[in-house]
Design a protein around this motif. Structure first.
Motif, PDB file in Angstrom:
ATOM      1  N   ARG A 184       0.976  -1.320  -0.048  1.00 38.91           N
ATOM      2  CA  ARG A 184      -0.196   0.049  -0.110  1.00 38.91           C
ATOM      3  C   ARG A 184       0.667   1.600   0.272  1.00 38.91           C
ATOM      4  O   ARG A 184       0.940   2.235  -0.747  1.00 38.91           O
ATOM      5  CB  ARG A 184      -0.846  -0.299   1.391  1.00 38.91           C
ATOM      6  CG  ARG A 184      -2.305   1.175   1.108  1.00 38.91           C
ATOM      7  CD  ARG A 184      -2.734   1.272   2.554  1.00 38.91           C
ATOM      8  NE  ARG A 184      -2.113   0.517   3.570  1.00 38.91           N
ATOM      9  CZ  ARG A 184      -1.730   1.606   4.450  1.00 38.91           C
ATOM     10  NH1 ARG A 184      -1.867   3.161   4.099  1.00 38.91           N
ATOM     11  NH2 ARG A 184      -1.455   1.418   5.986  1.00 38.91           N
ATOM     12  N   HIS A 185       2.082   1.421   1.011  1.00 35.30           N
ATOM     13  CA  HIS A 185       2.867   2.322   1.091  1.00 35.30           C
ATOM     14  C   HIS A 185       3.357   2.043  -0.115  1.00 35.30           C
ATOM     15  O   HIS A 185       3.630   3.917  -0.944  1.00 35.30           O
ATOM     16  CB  HIS A 185       3.409   2.270   1.989  1.00 35.30           C
ATOM     17  CG  HIS A 185       2.886   2.401   2.815  1.00 35.30           C
ATOM     18  ND1 HIS A 185       2.706   3.422   3.841  1.00 35.30           N
ATOM     19  CD2 HIS A 185       2.754   1.930   4.536  1.00 35.30           C
ATOM     20  CE1 HIS A 185       2.354   3.675   5.085  1.00 35.30           C
ATOM     21  NE2 HIS A 185       2.138   2.425   5.770  1.00 35.30           N
ATOM     22  N   LEU A 186       4.267   1.311  -0.879  1.00 34.63           N
ATOM     23  CA  LEU A 186       4.940   1.335  -1.982  1.00 34.63           C
ATOM     24  C   LEU A 186       4.039   1.856  -3.183  1.00 34.63           C
ATOM     25  O   LEU A 186       4.550   2.856  -4.400  1.00 34.63           O
ATOM     26  CB  LEU A 186       5.437  -0.109  -2.458  1.00 34.63           C
ATOM     27  CG  LEU A 186       6.349  -0.070  -1.998  1.00 34.63           C
ATOM     28  CD1 LEU A 186       6.641  -1.985  -1.959  1.00 34.63           C
ATOM     29  CD2 LEU A 186       7.759   0.528  -1.991  1.00 34.63           C
ATOM     30  N   LEU A 187       2.898   1.269  -3.638  1.00 39.15           N
ATOM     31  CA  LEU A 187       2.073   1.995  -4.499  1.00 39.15           C
ATOM     32  C   LEU A 187       1.671   3.719  -4.402  1.00 39.15           C
ATOM     33  O   LEU A 187       1.031   4.311  -5.454  1.00 39.15           O
ATOM     34  CB  LEU A 187       0.999   1.698  -4.490  1.00 39.15           C
ATOM     35  CG  LEU A 187       0.719  -0.499  -4.918  1.00 39.15           C
ATOM     36  CD1 LEU A 187      -0.900  -0.988  -4.859  1.00 39.15           C
ATOM     37  CD2 LEU A 187       1.065  -0.203  -6.900  1.00 39.15           C
ATOM     38  N   ALA A 188       1.014   4.113  -3.075  1.00 39.99           N
ATOM     39  CA  ALA A 188       0.930   5.325  -3.003  1.00 39.99           C
ATOM     40  C   ALA A 188       1.632   6.282  -3.426  1.00 39.99           C
ATOM     41  O   ALA A 188       1.611   7.318  -3.828  1.00 39.99           O
ATOM     42  CB  ALA A 188       0.861   5.860  -1.305  1.00 39.99           C
ATOM     43  N   LEU A 189       3.539   6.097  -2.880  1.00 43.72           N
ATOM     44  CA  LEU A 189       4.461   6.797  -3.033  1.00 43.72           C
ATOM     45  C   LEU A 189       4.415   6.775  -4.637  1.00 43.72           C
ATOM     46  O   LEU A 189       5.487   7.726  -4.809  1.00 43.72           O
ATOM     47  CB  LEU A 189       5.543   6.244  -2.445  1.00 43.72           C
ATOM     48  CG  LEU A 189       7.094   6.745  -2.694  1.00 43.72           C
ATOM     49  CD1 LEU A 189       7.080   8.575  -1.990  1.00 43.72           C
ATOM     50  CD2 LEU A 189       8.051   6.645  -2.012  1.00 43.72           C
ATOM     51  N   VAL A 218      -3.208   8.153 -10.705  1.00 41.60           N
ATOM     52  CA  VAL A 218      -4.987   7.661  -9.601  1.00 41.60           C
ATOM     53  C   VAL A 218      -4.812   6.723  -9.954  1.00 41.60           C
ATOM     54  O   VAL A 218      -5.104   5.731  -8.655  1.00 41.60           O
ATOM     55  CB  VAL A 218      -6.082   8.577 -10.725  1.00 41.60           C
ATOM     56  CG1 VAL A 218      -7.517   8.175  -9.989  1.00 41.60           C
ATOM     57  CG2 VAL A 218      -5.288   9.940 -10.722  1.00 41.60           C
ATOM     58  N   ASP A 219      -4.509   6.154 -11.248  1.00 44.81           N
ATOM     59  CA  ASP A 219      -4.518   3.830 -10.665  1.00 44.81           C
ATOM     60  C   ASP A 219      -4.118   3.716  -9.102  1.00 44.81           C
ATOM     61  O   ASP A 219      -4.243   2.217  -9.069  1.00 44.81           O
ATOM     62  CB  ASP A 219      -4.539   3.337 -12.579  1.00 44.81           C
ATOM     63  CG  ASP A 219      -5.663   4.421 -13.178  1.00 44.81           C
ATOM     64  OD1 ASP A 219      -6.725   4.478 -12.272  1.00 44.81           O
ATOM     65  OD2 ASP A 219      -5.277   4.004 -14.492  1.00 44.81           O
ATOM     66  N   LEU A 220      -2.514   3.659  -9.896  1.00 42.70           N
ATOM     67  CA  LEU A 220      -1.395   3.354  -8.743  1.00 42.70           C
ATOM     68  C   LEU A 220      -1.968   3.829  -7.601  1.00 42.70           C
ATOM     69  O   LEU A 220      -2.490   2.920  -6.326  1.00 42.70           O
ATOM     70  CB  LEU A 220       0.206   3.974  -9.020  1.00 42.70           C
ATOM     71  CG  LEU A 220       0.509   3.108  -9.877  1.00 42.70           C
ATOM     72  CD1 LEU A 220       1.881   4.332 -10.699  1.00 42.70           C
ATOM     73  CD2 LEU A 220       1.091   1.811  -9.940  1.00 42.70           C
ATOM     74  N   ALA A 221      -3.034   5.020  -7.052  1.00 42.60           N
ATOM     75  CA  ALA A 221      -3.656   5.158  -5.943  1.00 42.60           C
ATOM     76  C   ALA A 221      -4.743   4.268  -5.283  1.00 42.60           C
ATOM     77  O   ALA A 221      -4.832   3.769  -4.164  1.00 42.60           O
ATOM     78  CB  ALA A 221      -3.665   7.105  -5.489  1.00 42.60           C
ATOM     79  N   ALA A 222      -5.643   4.091  -6.018  1.00 42.62           N
ATOM     80  CA  ALA A 222      -6.589   3.572  -6.242  1.00 42.62           C
ATOM     81  C   ALA A 222      -5.865   1.897  -5.259  1.00 42.62           C
ATOM     82  O   ALA A 222      -6.788   1.258  -5.067  1.00 42.62           O
ATOM     83  CB  ALA A 222      -7.652   3.147  -7.436  1.00 42.62           C
ATOM     84  N   ALA A 223      -5.128   1.524  -6.618  1.00 42.85           N
ATOM     85  CA  ALA A 223      -4.571   0.426  -5.987  1.00 42.85           C
ATOM     86  C   ALA A 223      -3.745  -0.280  -4.837  1.00 42.85           C
ATOM     87  O   ALA A 223      -4.338  -1.203  -4.675  1.00 42.85           O
ATOM     88  CB  ALA A 223      -3.157  -0.074  -7.272  1.00 42.85           C
ATOM     89  N   GLY A 224      -3.700   1.340  -3.843  1.00 39.25           N
ATOM     90  CA  GLY A 224      -2.832   1.465  -2.664  1.00 39.25           C
ATOM     91  C   GLY A 224      -4.325   1.305  -1.619  1.00 39.25           C
ATOM     92  O   GLY A 224      -3.955   1.796  -0.777  1.00 39.25           O
ATOM     93  N   GLY A 225      -5.791   1.595  -2.498  1.00 36.39           N
ATOM     94  CA  GLY A 225      -6.561   2.009  -1.625  1.00 36.39           C
ATOM     95  C   GLY A 225      -6.724   3.621  -1.210  1.00 36.39           C
ATOM     96  O   GLY A 225      -8.082   3.639  -0.560  1.00 36.39           O
ATOM     97  N   LEU A 229      -6.434  10.486  -4.780  1.00 36.80           N
ATOM     98  CA  LEU A 229      -5.735  11.606  -5.983  1.00 36.80           C
ATOM     99  C   LEU A 229      -6.881  11.400  -7.217  1.00 36.80           C
ATOM    100  O   LEU A 229      -6.065  12.043  -7.742  1.00 36.80           O
ATOM    101  CB  LEU A 229      -4.537   9.977  -6.118  1.00 36.80           C
ATOM    102  CG  LEU A 229      -3.395  10.742  -6.548  1.00 36.80           C
ATOM    103  CD1 LEU A 229      -3.234  12.433  -5.704  1.00 36.80           C
ATOM    104  CD2 LEU A 229      -2.958  10.124  -7.295  1.00 36.80           C
ATOM    105  N   ALA A 230      -7.838  10.452  -7.502  1.00 31.88           N
ATOM    106  CA  ALA A 230      -8.365  11.202  -8.567  1.00 31.88           C
ATOM    107  C   ALA A 230      -8.988  12.254  -8.581  1.00 31.88           C
ATOM    108  O   ALA A 230      -9.737  12.922  -9.120  1.00 31.88           O
ATOM    109  CB  ALA A 230      -9.774   9.289  -8.501  1.00 31.88           C
ATOM    110  N   GLY A 231      -9.879  12.607  -7.280  1.00 31.56           N
ATOM    111  CA  GLY A 231      -9.694  14.334  -6.981  1.00 31.56           C
ATOM    112  C   GLY A 231      -9.003  15.246  -7.163  1.00 31.56           C
ATOM    113  O   GLY A 231      -9.204  16.607  -8.587  1.00 31.56           O
ATOM    114  N   TYR A 232      -7.288  14.758  -7.419  1.00 29.07           N
ATOM    115  CA  TYR A 232      -6.278  15.937  -7.431  1.00 29.07           C
ATOM    116  C   TYR A 232      -5.992  16.034  -8.671  1.00 29.07           C
ATOM    117  O   TYR A 232      -5.718  17.024  -9.329  1.00 29.07           O
ATOM    118  CB  TYR A 232      -5.342  15.800  -6.434  1.00 29.07           C
ATOM    119  CG  TYR A 232      -4.348  16.679  -6.897  1.00 29.07           C
ATOM    120  CD1 TYR A 232      -4.374  17.623  -6.441  1.00 29.07           C
ATOM    121  CD2 TYR A 232      -2.928  16.062  -7.321  1.00 29.07           C
ATOM    122  CE1 TYR A 232      -3.088  18.563  -6.645  1.00 29.07           C
ATOM    123  CE2 TYR A 232      -1.913  16.971  -7.807  1.00 29.07           C
ATOM    124  CZ  TYR A 232      -2.334  18.646  -7.320  1.00 29.07           C
ATOM    125  OH  TYR A 232      -1.342  19.413  -7.501  1.00 29.07           O
TER     126      TYR A 232
END
Length: 436
Positions: A184-189, A218-225, A229-232
């Motif tokens: 989750r942290h790796l995908l968020a970063l 957006v897709d990476l962030a969503a994969a990490g829960g 980020l879709a809003g940004y």
């Protein structure tokens, strides 16, 4: 509002007479010659967008004159809709004498190049990574991201994009081999890296590439829960429409990013972008209300998680800086210059890209206010920075500044700057050819 078919010149003359102003009076207020204003009123000469903004503000037209000067809206459907993200191939080309390029190539181009022409390496992801590997990469990548953002303030995008793209890919690949918490942290970063790549790609003038990378973030962030980020991403898309001078789409996209379920920082940044859209349309009241909303939201504690801060990290008071930005488009250049003076005095000297971006707009403000010598004095020390960061978005404002200064070629400082301004403002990409 006047009827849409009303010629600009007719409406300008009507409002000028209602205000009890002569052409000479209006000329003094907007710093355009009486002869030019006369030609505009008689519809012999079309008004520039800058002249329309100044006249709109001087006559209290609340955006009516700006609306009459606005060309047909650019189709922004490709900006407002999410971009489809597919697997990609990237190729780096290095020349013996220094220049390099790094860009997307289609599958057909890869096949045509032939296996012998490509050196490839890959991780098959067949086994899990050790916890130490995931944690170590996460810590190192966080530190690197901060350094890359600082470096991005002083160098052109092309120097950073290869390493940022490679780092994004590495984080994504390692996330597939890590435990759920580390993943989750790796995908968020990785999503923050991808978002930063999107911004730098826009700085090169590639709108399509910028939107592609924003959607990848957006897709990476969503994969990490992380769905926020879709809003940004809407705020980032609104930046594209802002530079297209599409006020309506800019406001619409920014409003969509102000849902109450999103973190207050994203909503605050969206409110700032909404204010910029209203400024383009000349709507003073809506602009100031959006700025007030932005200040309230951005003053709240960061609720966007423990990752890198979303948005600029180099603006001590982003709402104050955006206020100065908006005042230029609202046709209130003297107020804009004074506000940008205050804000730029607080920006560190190492933040070259920020100094250049808002410094050029400050010079534009003073030039529009008729303070030509001061505008030239502000512009000259910025030009080395303009060359260093190679920003297409900065060049758009620089071109506006060059047009204003071009009306004062009898001033020696303008004549000294003219050759270099001509070189730096030469159009090279579609984004740079935005409406004036």
């Amino acid at each position: 509002m006047p009827h849409p078919s009303t010629p600009f010149g007719e409406e300008l003359r009507k409002r000028r007479l209602e205000a009890g102003l002569s052409l000479t009076d209006l000329s003094r207020l907007v710093h355009y010659s009486k002869a030019q204003l006369s030609k505009v009123e008689r519809d012999i000469k079309a008004p520039s967008r800058d002249l329309a903004r100044l006249c709109d503000a001087a006559l209290g037209a609340d955006g009516a004159l700006i609306a009459l000067s606005t060309p047909a809206t650019v189709d922004s459907s490709t900006v407002s809709a999410p971009v489809r993200v597919e697997e990609e191939n990237w190729m780096m080309q290095l020349s013996p004498d220094g220049p390099s390029s790094f860009g997307h190539v289609g599958r057909r181009e890869v096949m045509n190049a032939g296996a012998a022409a490509l050196m490839t390496w890959r991780s098959d992801g067949s086994g899990p990574a050790s916890p130490a590997a995931g944690t170590g990469m996460l810590e190192a990548s966080r530190l690197l991201f901060t350094h890359y953002r600082r470096l991005g303030q002083a160098v052109e995008p092309g120097l950073l994009l290869p390493v940022l793209i490679a780092q994004t890919h590495t984080l994504r690949e390692l996330s597939g081999q890590s435990d759920s918490g580390t993943r989750r942290h790796l995908l968020a970063l990785g999503s923050r890296y991808a978002e930063y790549v999107g911004w730098l790609v826009q700085e090169t003038g590639d709108e399509r590439g910028a939107l592609w990378w924003t959607q990848r973030a957006v897709d990476l962030a969503a994969a990490g829960g992380d769905q926020a980020l879709a809003g940004y991403a809407l705020v980032r898309r609104a930046l594209v429409t802002l530079y297209r001078e599409d006020a309506e789409q800019t406001v619409a996209l920014a409003r969509r990013a102000q849902s109450g379920v999103l973190p207050s920082r994203i909503r605050g940044l969206a409110a700032q972008r909404e204010a910029q859209g209203h400024a383009l349309a000349g709507d003073v009241g809506a602009c100031l209300r959006a700025l007030d909303r932005a200040r309230t939201l951005l003053a709240r504690p960061n609720d966007g998680g423990d990752g890198p801060v979303i948005g600029s990290m180099h603006l001590p008071d982003s709402v104050g800086m955006v206020t100065g930005w908006c005042l230029v488009d609202l046709g209130r250049p003297r107020e804009a210059g004074e506000e940008l003076d205050r804000q730029l005095s607080r920006v560190g000297p190492d933040a070259v890209r920020t100094q250049v971006r808002y410094g050029v707009r400050r010079a534009l403000a003073y030039a529009s206010a008729g303070e030509i010598d001061h505008a030239c004095a502000l512009t000259e020390p910025l030009l080395d920075g303009v060359t260093a960061v190679r920003s297409v978005t900065v060049t758009i404002d620089l071109r506006r500044l060059a047009r204003v200064l071009g009306r004062y070629l009898d001033h020696p400082p303008v004549r000294r700057l003219a050759p270099r301004l001509g070189t730096l403002t030469r159009p090279t990409t579609p984004l740079e050819e935005s409406p004036s």
